[in-house]
Design an enzyme around this catalytic site. Sequence first.
Site, PDB file in Angstrom:
ATOM      1  CE1 TYR A  80      -3.109   3.255   0.823  1.00 19.25           C
ATOM      2  CE2 TYR A  80      -1.805   3.329   2.982  1.00 19.25           C
ATOM      3  CZ  TYR A  80      -2.724   3.869   2.072  1.00 19.25           C
ATOM      4  OH  TYR A  80      -3.405   5.171   2.291  1.00 19.25           O
TER       5      TYR A  80
ATOM      6  CG  ASN B 183      -3.950   7.763  11.945  1.00 14.90           C
ATOM      7  OD1 ASN B 183      -2.840   7.695  11.463  1.00 14.90           O
ATOM      8  ND2 ASN B 183      -4.611   6.538  12.418  1.00 14.90           N
TER       9      ASN B 183
END
Length: 330
Positions: A143, A172
């Site tokens: 990823y 995040n």
Amino acid sequence: MRKSKLLVIGGAGYVGSHFALHAVNRGFHVTIMDNLSKGHLGAVRSQRFVHTDLMDRSGFESHLFENRYDGILHFAASCLVGESVEKPAHYYQNNVIAAFNMLEAMRATGHQKVIFSSTCAVYGVPDSLPIGENHTKQPISPYGRSKLAIEWMLEDYQAAYGIRSAALRYFNAAGCEPSHDLGEDHNPETHLIPTVVRYALGIQKKFTLFGSDYPTPDGTCIRDYIHVTDLAEAHLKALDMLDREPLIRVNLGTGIGLSNKEIVDAVGRVLGRTIHPALGPRRAGDPPELVADAREAQRILNWTPKRSHIDAVVGEVVAWFSKHPNGYHA
Ligand SMILES: NC(=O)c1ccc[n+]([C@@H]2O[C@H](COP(=O)([O-])OP(=O)(O)OC[C@H]3O[C@@H](n4cnc5c(N)ncnc54)[C@H](O)[C@@H]3O)[C@@H](O)[C@H]2O)c1
């Protein structure tokens, strides 16, 4: 004055839908394009919706020939770290090849500006904190590697073909807009805040905190949580800045680290009760601490996060799941 037209690819997903809402509220004319592999029609508001897969290169190119956009925002990706280790081919296809398709179509149709959702996963396990943009990039998952490959591709397309790009490396993403019925609904959900909230509300029965023996003050991982609408505003600032800077690469975070345990405590605080998670072993590929050096984004984009206070973030997620225990599904 003509409204600027934006194409939001992946705009039925979590971050993209919040961006699309914010952009409409700021007066942009927004078209959402999504293949709905992970996104939700319920997250599309007043925007025009086009059901297309970025892997369909000729279909995408025809769309760009028929529609002129002032900016393209690329949120569409596969983004589960663990899954990327098991299925790297899918990640190189849906992330790298699909982004290549987008860039080729932009080149063929003369579209000049793109904002790309990159990630702190491009840095891998940091050897110094907070993480600045020039930190070594050694992603440890397919990823993260797929995202870094796209960043390189964007640099080369700028140098050779003049396509301007901003790669925004989110830490995040967190929070939501429950008053607009927008929330976070991933399947599977691997993010901590929605998972703890769902557990605390009794929507899911089990919750395990992965790793309590990290070299951090309370033994749990530390992360940097940035509100999705703060992210959205940074995208608009970057779009504007691309008129002056052809290549932007910045971290989007708050610069403040919160441990997993502090997140669990915040959910407890908001709900007025103590939450006792089960403690499990570490999850493979989780660095102990990821915190952004957020100063460059603040300087270049003249942007500061305003909505990222953790109790407010958790309160929104509680509000969303209280009203939508099954997410976008009835
Ligand atoms: N959520 C985070 O904390 C976070 C952190 C760092 C980076 N990012 C990046 O931000 C972006 C958005 O993340 P998210 O959490 O909103 O993910 P998401 O899965 O909720 O949204 C992605 C959207 O893209 C769509 N999509 C995927 N492949 C497509 C394709 N080939 N053609 C058309 N549509 C396609 C999906 O259906 C989905 O609606 C991703 O690129 C992700 O890598 C997210």
